[in-house]
Scaffold this motif. Structure first.
Motif, mmCIF file in Angstrom:
data_model
loop_
_atom_site.group_PDB
_atom_site.id
_atom_site.type_symbol
_atom_site.label_atom_id
_atom_site.label_comp_id
_atom_site.label_asym_id
_atom_site.label_seq_id
_atom_site.Cartn_x
_atom_site.Cartn_y
_atom_site.Cartn_z
ATOM 1 N N UNK A 131 0.835 -1.203 0.000
ATOM 2 C CA UNK A 131 0.000 0.000 0.000
ATOM 3 C C UNK A 131 0.870 1.254 0.000
ATOM 4 N N UNK A 132 1.898 1.271 0.839
ATOM 5 C CA UNK A 132 2.810 2.429 0.900
ATOM 6 C C UNK A 132 3.435 2.680 -0.464
ATOM 7 N N UNK A 133 3.853 1.619 -1.116
ATOM 8 C CA UNK A 133 4.476 1.713 -2.442
ATOM 9 C C UNK A 133 3.494 2.278 -3.464
ATOM 10 N N UNK A 134 2.241 1.809 -3.419
ATOM 11 C CA UNK A 134 1.223 2.257 -4.379
ATOM 12 C C UNK A 134 0.900 3.734 -4.193
ATOM 13 N N UNK A 135 0.724 4.153 -2.944
ATOM 14 C CA UNK A 135 0.416 5.558 -2.666
ATOM 15 C C UNK A 135 1.557 6.460 -3.126
ATOM 16 N N UNK A 136 2.781 6.053 -2.861
ATOM 17 C CA UNK A 136 3.944 6.846 -3.276
ATOM 18 C C UNK A 136 4.017 6.975 -4.790
ATOM 19 N N UNK A 137 3.667 5.900 -5.502
ATOM 20 C CA UNK A 137 3.704 5.937 -6.966
ATOM 21 C C UNK A 137 2.706 6.963 -7.524
ATOM 22 N N UNK A 138 1.543 7.080 -6.884
ATOM 23 C CA UNK A 138 0.563 8.071 -7.353
ATOM 24 C C UNK A 138 1.074 9.482 -7.097
ATOM 25 N N UNK A 139 1.530 9.740 -5.896
ATOM 26 C CA UNK A 139 2.034 11.082 -5.577
ATOM 27 C C UNK A 139 3.229 11.456 -6.455
ATOM 28 N N UNK B 209 -6.522 6.737 -11.179
ATOM 29 C CA UNK B 209 -6.279 5.434 -10.563
ATOM 30 C C UNK B 209 -7.474 4.559 -10.919
ATOM 31 N N UNK B 210 -7.204 3.303 -11.206
ATOM 32 C CA UNK B 210 -8.308 2.390 -11.527
ATOM 33 C C UNK B 210 -8.852 1.842 -10.219
ATOM 34 N N UNK B 211 -9.925 2.461 -9.748
ATOM 35 C CA UNK B 211 -10.432 2.204 -8.409
ATOM 36 C C UNK B 211 -9.660 3.079 -7.433
ATOM 37 N N UNK B 212 -10.173 3.281 -6.216
ATOM 38 C CA UNK B 212 -9.435 4.058 -5.211
ATOM 39 C C UNK B 212 -8.077 3.419 -4.973
ATOM 40 N N UNK B 213 -7.022 4.220 -4.896
ATOM 41 C CA UNK B 213 -5.681 3.657 -4.754
ATOM 42 C C UNK B 213 -5.569 2.813 -3.493
ATOM 43 N N UNK B 214 -6.267 3.211 -2.429
ATOM 44 C CA UNK B 214 -6.391 2.399 -1.213
ATOM 45 C C UNK B 214 -7.781 2.629 -0.632
ATOM 46 N N UNK B 215 -8.194 1.768 0.268
ATOM 47 C CA UNK B 215 -9.497 1.915 0.912
ATOM 48 C C UNK B 215 -9.395 2.875 2.096
ATOM 49 N N UNK B 216 -9.076 4.126 1.777
ATOM 50 C CA UNK B 216 -9.010 5.155 2.804
ATOM 51 C C UNK B 216 -9.498 6.468 2.194
ATOM 52 N N UNK C 6 -2.485 9.027 -17.863
ATOM 53 C CA UNK C 6 -1.723 8.096 -17.037
ATOM 54 C C UNK C 6 -2.714 7.370 -16.135
ATOM 55 N N UNK C 7 -2.654 6.044 -16.142
ATOM 56 C CA UNK C 7 -3.525 5.258 -15.259
ATOM 57 C C UNK C 7 -2.648 4.440 -14.313
ATOM 58 N N UNK C 8 -2.874 4.651 -13.020
ATOM 59 C CA UNK C 8 -2.132 3.905 -11.997
ATOM 60 C C UNK C 8 -2.962 2.688 -11.590
ATOM 61 N N UNK C 9 -2.367 1.524 -11.718
ATOM 62 C CA UNK C 9 -3.015 0.284 -11.257
ATOM 63 C C UNK C 9 -2.673 0.119 -9.792
ATOM 64 N N UNK C 10 -3.679 0.019 -8.949
ATOM 65 C CA UNK C 10 -3.472 0.002 -7.500
ATOM 66 C C UNK C 10 -2.868 -1.313 -7.016
ATOM 67 N N UNK D 42 0.831 3.319 -18.471
ATOM 68 C CA UNK D 42 0.501 2.501 -17.301
ATOM 69 C C UNK D 42 1.568 2.659 -16.224
ATOM 70 N N UNK D 43 1.129 2.979 -15.020
ATOM 71 C CA UNK D 43 2.006 2.958 -13.843
ATOM 72 C C UNK D 43 1.499 1.810 -12.981
ATOM 73 N N UNK D 44 2.254 0.738 -12.947
ATOM 74 C CA UNK D 44 1.785 -0.480 -12.294
ATOM 75 C C UNK D 44 2.228 -0.522 -10.830
ATOM 76 N N UNK D 45 1.263 -0.294 -9.922
ATOM 77 C CA UNK D 45 1.554 -0.314 -8.487
ATOM 78 C C UNK D 45 1.045 -1.591 -7.828
ATOM 79 N N UNK D 46 0.811 -2.620 -8.638
ATOM 80 C CA UNK D 46 0.360 -3.908 -8.080
ATOM 81 C C UNK D 46 1.367 -4.408 -7.051
ATOM 82 N N UNK D 47 0.872 -4.817 -5.901
ATOM 83 C CA UNK D 47 1.749 -5.367 -4.860
ATOM 84 C C UNK D 47 2.503 -6.576 -5.425
ATOM 85 N N UNK D 48 3.807 -6.658 -5.219
ATOM 86 C CA UNK D 48 4.578 -7.800 -5.733
ATOM 87 C C UNK D 48 4.040 -9.146 -5.264
#
Length: 281
Positions: free
Chosen positions: A15-23, A35-42, A70-74, A93-99
């Protein structure tokens, strides 16, 4: 009053990695950022990003209309078809999928190609599970308990591969796998529950069993926070689910000796600190 805050509370690595990628995208490009869907549930984090011009795409149909953006994948990840749509439309595509989620995608794709029927243990409507399912084939199914499994009525010679949503309850996963293992199937089991999820659940359970009141902090749509609440509620009847300090009623801890605090993987540290400070005041 003694207040114990779980060491594992708050943002997980993915989650930290994904949020940082958006910012990181803000100010870097003149293209519109989504972002495709909310980047996190917050809601607080999503609201802050919205104020900075980052918009949320809520559906596949809406995604298909996006161009020159630009679309960020959460961190939850997406199915193979989403990548195909974005590439076809020339979207960056900015891919923030958790590894850890990416690893499940590769497993499901490989096992499906080898002819195994993939069972995903998790919540059918959760975005992570929908994304995982999108790397399988028409035989890939989601189950949440043994009743779901029995309804499949699979032939005895079926070759199965079992994976899990990364935030699924570890004890429940073990129980389901143990029961399926007693049936007459050729089974490959891969425990894909994130280590951070296991550690968070174990620590929350331990703290909840030792305090008078347990506070679980997280977004109302957060699957992993709901599971934390369920786990804590079994250990401590005075368990409360709150999203922010505004939801916290100080009266619930007015006459107790000990309070425990944990939080879901999408909960920013500042919210945890606010609740912690309020408990001590």
């Amino acid at each position: 009053m003694e207040v114990t805050v779980a060491k594992t509370a708050g943002f997980c690595f993915g989650v930290k990695r994904a949020v940082e990628k958006v910012y990181d995208q803000i100010g870097r490009t003149e293209k519109r950022i989504y972002t495709y869907g909310p980047i996190i549930h917050n809601e607080q984090v999503v609201g802050d990003l919205r104020e900075k011009g980052v918009e949320v795409i809520d559906s596949l149909e809406e995604l298909k209309t996006i161009r020159n953006a630009v679309v960020v994948i959460r961190s939850h990840g997406v199915g193979k078809n989403v990548y195909e749509i974005l590439k076809e439309n020339g979207v960056e595509i900015v891919d923030a999928t958790c590894p850890y989620v990416k690893k499940i995608h590769r497993i499901v794709e490989k096992q499906s190609a080898e002819g195994r029927k993939v069972l995903i243990i998790g919540s059918e409507d959760h975005p992570e599970v929908q994304g995982i399912k999108g790397w399988g084939d028409e035989r890939t199914v989601v189950i949440e308990d043994m009743d779901d499994f029995l309804k499949l009525q699979l032939p005895e010679n079926e070759k199965l591969c079992i994976v899990s949503q990364t935030t699924f309850n570890y004890k429940k996963f073990q129980d389901i796998v143990e029961k399926i293992s007693k049936t007459r199937y050729d089974i490959t089991v891969l425990n894909t529950i994130c280590n951070a999820t296991q550690e968070r659940q174990v620590e929350a359970m331990r703290i909840a069993s030792q305090v008078d009141v347990m506070l679980v902090i997280g977004g109302k749509h957060s699957s992993n926070t709901q599971k934390l609440y369920d786990i804590c509620r079994k250990e401590c009847k005075n368990t409360y689910y709150i999203q922010t300090l505004g939801d916290f009623n100080p009266e619930c801890i007015s006459s107790v000796r000990s309070v425990g605090i944990t939080a879901g993987a999408s909960t920013p540290n500042n919210i945890i600190e606010e609740v912690h400070t309020k408990c001590q005041s």
